[in-house]
Design a protein around this motif. Sequence first.
Motif, PDB file in Angstrom:
ATOM      1  N   ILE A 296       0.844  -1.198   0.000  1.00  0.00           N
ATOM      2  CA  ILE A 296       0.000   0.000   0.000  1.00  0.00           C
ATOM      3  C   ILE A 296       0.877   1.244   0.000  1.00  0.00           C
ATOM      4  O   ILE A 296       0.652   2.187  -0.756  1.00  0.00           O
ATOM      5  CB  ILE A 296      -0.939  -0.004   1.215  1.00  0.00           C
ATOM      6  CG1 ILE A 296      -1.954  -1.124   1.072  1.00  0.00           C
ATOM      7  CG2 ILE A 296      -1.645   1.330   1.358  1.00  0.00           C
ATOM      8  CD1 ILE A 296      -2.852  -1.282   2.263  1.00  0.00           C
ATOM      9  N   VAL A 297       1.914   1.210   0.852  1.00  0.00           N
ATOM     10  CA  VAL A 297       2.819   2.359   0.944  1.00  0.00           C
ATOM     11  C   VAL A 297       3.425   2.677  -0.412  1.00  0.00           C
ATOM     12  O   VAL A 297       3.394   3.820  -0.873  1.00  0.00           O
ATOM     13  CB  VAL A 297       3.942   2.075   1.970  1.00  0.00           C
ATOM     14  CG1 VAL A 297       5.072   3.065   1.790  1.00  0.00           C
ATOM     15  CG2 VAL A 297       3.390   2.149   3.371  1.00  0.00           C
ATOM     16  N   ILE A 298       3.938   1.670  -1.094  1.00  0.00           N
ATOM     17  CA  ILE A 298       4.649   1.998  -2.332  1.00  0.00           C
ATOM     18  C   ILE A 298       3.694   2.354  -3.462  1.00  0.00           C
ATOM     19  O   ILE A 298       4.026   3.129  -4.330  1.00  0.00           O
ATOM     20  CB  ILE A 298       5.647   0.909  -2.772  1.00  0.00           C
ATOM     21  CG1 ILE A 298       4.942  -0.356  -3.176  1.00  0.00           C
ATOM     22  CG2 ILE A 298       6.661   0.634  -1.696  1.00  0.00           C
ATOM     23  CD1 ILE A 298       5.894  -1.357  -3.767  1.00  0.00           C
TER      24      ILE A 298
ATOM     25  N   GLY B 279       3.994   5.903  -5.051  1.00  0.00           N
ATOM     26  CA  GLY B 279       4.489   5.891  -6.423  1.00  0.00           C
ATOM     27  C   GLY B 279       5.738   5.025  -6.466  1.00  0.00           C
ATOM     28  O   GLY B 279       6.654   5.199  -5.665  1.00  0.00           O
ATOM     29  N   LEU B 280       5.780   4.087  -7.415  1.00  0.00           N
ATOM     30  CA  LEU B 280       6.874   3.125  -7.424  1.00  0.00           C
ATOM     31  C   LEU B 280       8.181   3.777  -7.843  1.00  0.00           C
ATOM     32  O   LEU B 280       8.211   4.586  -8.753  1.00  0.00           O
ATOM     33  CB  LEU B 280       6.546   1.977  -8.377  1.00  0.00           C
ATOM     34  CG  LEU B 280       5.396   1.090  -7.907  1.00  0.00           C
ATOM     35  CD1 LEU B 280       4.965   0.149  -8.997  1.00  0.00           C
ATOM     36  CD2 LEU B 280       5.815   0.317  -6.676  1.00  0.00           C
ATOM     37  N   GLY B 281       9.238   3.407  -7.147  1.00  0.00           N
ATOM     38  CA  GLY B 281      10.568   3.771  -7.608  1.00  0.00           C
ATOM     39  C   GLY B 281      11.184   4.992  -6.974  1.00  0.00           C
ATOM     40  O   GLY B 281      12.342   5.277  -7.211  1.00  0.00           O
ATOM     41  N   SER B 282      10.438   5.745  -6.163  1.00  0.00           N
ATOM     42  CA  SER B 282      11.058   6.965  -5.667  1.00  0.00           C
ATOM     43  C   SER B 282      11.174   6.986  -4.146  1.00  0.00           C
ATOM     44  O   SER B 282      10.321   6.473  -3.431  1.00  0.00           O
ATOM     45  CB  SER B 282      10.275   8.188  -6.137  1.00  0.00           C
ATOM     46  OG  SER B 282       9.075   8.311  -5.436  1.00  0.00           O
ATOM     47  N   LEU B 283      12.255   7.588  -3.687  1.00  0.00           N
ATOM     48  CA  LEU B 283      12.512   7.749  -2.258  1.00  0.00           C
ATOM     49  C   LEU B 283      11.436   8.637  -1.638  1.00  0.00           C
ATOM     50  O   LEU B 283      10.890   8.354  -0.577  1.00  0.00           O
ATOM     51  CB  LEU B 283      13.896   8.384  -2.073  1.00  0.00           C
ATOM     52  CG  LEU B 283      14.347   8.635  -0.647  1.00  0.00           C
ATOM     53  CD1 LEU B 283      14.696   7.328   0.022  1.00  0.00           C
ATOM     54  CD2 LEU B 283      15.537   9.570  -0.621  1.00  0.00           C
TER      55      LEU B 283
ATOM     56  N   GLY C  14       0.491   6.767  -8.585  1.00  0.00           N
ATOM     57  CA  GLY C  14       0.920   7.116  -7.236  1.00  0.00           C
ATOM     58  C   GLY C  14       1.217   8.599  -7.125  1.00  0.00           C
ATOM     59  O   GLY C  14       1.184   9.332  -8.117  1.00  0.00           O
ATOM     60  N   LEU C  15       1.535   9.026  -5.892  1.00  0.00           N
ATOM     61  CA  LEU C  15       1.697  10.463  -5.671  1.00  0.00           C
ATOM     62  C   LEU C  15       3.004  11.010  -6.236  1.00  0.00           C
ATOM     63  O   LEU C  15       3.048  12.083  -6.813  1.00  0.00           O
ATOM     64  CB  LEU C  15       1.619  10.763  -4.166  1.00  0.00           C
ATOM     65  CG  LEU C  15       0.271  10.456  -3.500  1.00  0.00           C
ATOM     66  CD1 LEU C  15       0.348  10.711  -2.012  1.00  0.00           C
ATOM     67  CD2 LEU C  15      -0.840  11.296  -4.122  1.00  0.00           C
ATOM     68  N   PHE C  16       4.095  10.284  -6.026  1.00  0.00           N
ATOM     69  CA  PHE C  16       5.399  10.766  -6.503  1.00  0.00           C
ATOM     70  C   PHE C  16       6.086   9.704  -7.354  1.00  0.00           C
ATOM     71  O   PHE C  16       7.074   9.112  -6.918  1.00  0.00           O
ATOM     72  CB  PHE C  16       6.322  11.113  -5.326  1.00  0.00           C
ATOM     73  CG  PHE C  16       5.764  12.158  -4.413  1.00  0.00           C
ATOM     74  CD1 PHE C  16       5.811  13.493  -4.765  1.00  0.00           C
ATOM     75  CD2 PHE C  16       5.206  11.799  -3.201  1.00  0.00           C
ATOM     76  CE1 PHE C  16       5.302  14.460  -3.917  1.00  0.00           C
ATOM     77  CE2 PHE C  16       4.691  12.758  -2.349  1.00  0.00           C
ATOM     78  CZ  PHE C  16       4.737  14.095  -2.711  1.00  0.00           C
ATOM     79  N   PRO C  17       5.576   9.411  -8.536  1.00  0.00           N
ATOM     80  CA  PRO C  17       6.224   8.378  -9.349  1.00  0.00           C
ATOM     81  C   PRO C  17       7.629   8.820  -9.763  1.00  0.00           C
ATOM     82  O   PRO C  17       7.890  10.019  -9.906  1.00  0.00           O
ATOM     83  CB  PRO C  17       5.307   8.243 -10.562  1.00  0.00           C
ATOM     84  CG  PRO C  17       4.579   9.538 -10.637  1.00  0.00           C
ATOM     85  CD  PRO C  17       4.465  10.051  -9.235  1.00  0.00           C
TER      86      PRO C  17
END
Lengths: 333, 289
Positions: free
Chosen positions: B230-232, B236-240, B283-286
């Motif tokens: 859920i978190v990722i 958004g996948l892939g970002s710190l 996601g929010l910050f892909p």
Amino acid sequence: MFRHTPLRYIALALLAAGALFQAATAGYFGLEILIEILILAMLVLALDMVAGFGGMVSLCHGALMGVGAYAFATFGGILGLTPLVSLVGAIALTGATAWVIGAVCARSHGIYFIMATLAFGQMAYSYVFQTPFFGGDDGMGGIERLDLTALGIDLTDSRSFALFCLGVLGLVYLATVAVLRSGLGRSLTGVMHSEQRMRALGLTVWRVKADVFGLSGMIAGLAGALSAMHIMYISPGLLDWTVSGEALVVVILGGLGTLVGPMIGAVALVVLKHELSAITPYWHLVVGLLLIGVVMSRANGIFGWIEAQIGARLDKRLNDITRPQPTEEPRDA
Amino acid sequence: MTSDLGFWTLQALNALQLSMLLFLLSIGLTVIFGLMHFVNLAHGSLYAVGAYAGAAAAAVGGFWMGLFVAPVAVAGMGVLLYSGLIKRMRRSGPMAQVLVTFGLIFVLLDLTRIFWGDLPLAIEKPGFLSGRVALLGIEYPAYRLFVIALGLAIFTGLAWVLGQTQVGAMIRAGVDNDAMAACLGINVERLFFTVFCVGCALAGLAGVVAAPLLSVTPDMGLQILIPTLIVIVIGGLGSLKGAIAGSLIYGFVQTFGAVLAPQLASVLIYALLAAVLVIRPMGLFPAKG
């Protein structure tokens, strides 16, 4: 599109014969296992319909089945409706739920679709788990089976119930094939291959996906209601995501997009589970290794492998006017 | 009312602690996905293995020994997994990867049961972290503060590595466009391997850090998997940035939801996830624009 090959007819005949033989001869325990297989087979048919022919790999079908079971139990136990009305209501409600999920998730693809369906499934699970109205984690008991005494069938008897489930499974199979052969089913496969192309042809892509997902949900709801009737007790565990995962495992072990294969997978998994858990408590280990092996071998499951090995040869001999029969079923979502 | 303020502080710290634990897990998973497009459902199982390895080492040499051994052991396992399985599954579709790692969950679950049995294990907290600390007018367990501090330290470290160093630039280039990165002379394959092992090590670290808070059971990996995913997906996948944002959102929604609206708490987070997927499917910050 789904096509019956001679090999598939043979496999279907063998499955039906095996189920009938088991239903006629088995004792109480054997019948319980048979019913478990039949209900799982319905669920995986529903899943194969969307995953194998529409590329919609859903991780919420277990939850949909649970929705069907809970709807059936609620309509019957709390609202006091007759089992037949409850059954129809449960199927309709699950179908509607699935339609909404399908419509919302239609824009997502690949891993996002898997995650989105997982989220909806877990939402249903948490809701049921925490709602006292549905008995919370105690579940609900005292569920009635369908009353068919007017037809001279007593479903409280295990053997009759097994035969009843077998009949229902047959109908579900025919319905699935009919859907896949209809314009809707063909559009769905078109969407799987190229959404852009289908859109250019003037198709409303999300409607196709949602409609088939809804139909698939109706089957899952039916399976859920039957499973509630079978055990006569339900618990939130039915909706857990591992049930959906297991259904997906069955589809893959059997052969994605073959309809017949997943049913074979259902037989294999249930039998394996019962045989192995009698020998070792670590049967998950064996199933896990098997799953890894099957996926890494790149064969399309047990049935897909058999088809690839002998299917082509057999088909050629049986229909002589032949078009060559490559394995045209898509393997990967 | 001070007690009221104290209540909010306490819950905020609890939320922060949960967020940091999830961050440790999700950062590895999300960077592996972003860089390798590999879906590793077994990440939660690695966390469980980390907890067990940590518990075994802690029984011999104390907590700090466990804290050191768990990430190393799980990274070692990552090496095995990578060379045996993942390297070959790289070019398969997401579905095959989901299934192989789903099978891996089963295998690892039963292996931990075979090695360590079904009974829960526990790790003793180190002496000076076992008490409580007075903070902002409340008493708060020192160990939980340690978890928060550790999470923040790792976040800062990763932010520095990814943002300021050459390796970080290479990783970001790989996430953005791996073919182009390879053309520029970056050994993408080796980069994948390193990132995968670091991700595994962080999962192991999360396991051993979580062990004194929760008990160590074979299914702890399954339980943490869904929150991590859920978190990722929210972040958004892939970002710190996505991993830390997703972790904080999950931690705070879950904690305050459980306190303020217990009926809705767990549904709330899934509803939020569904909303994010509908409004921003990536996601929010892909990592990629």
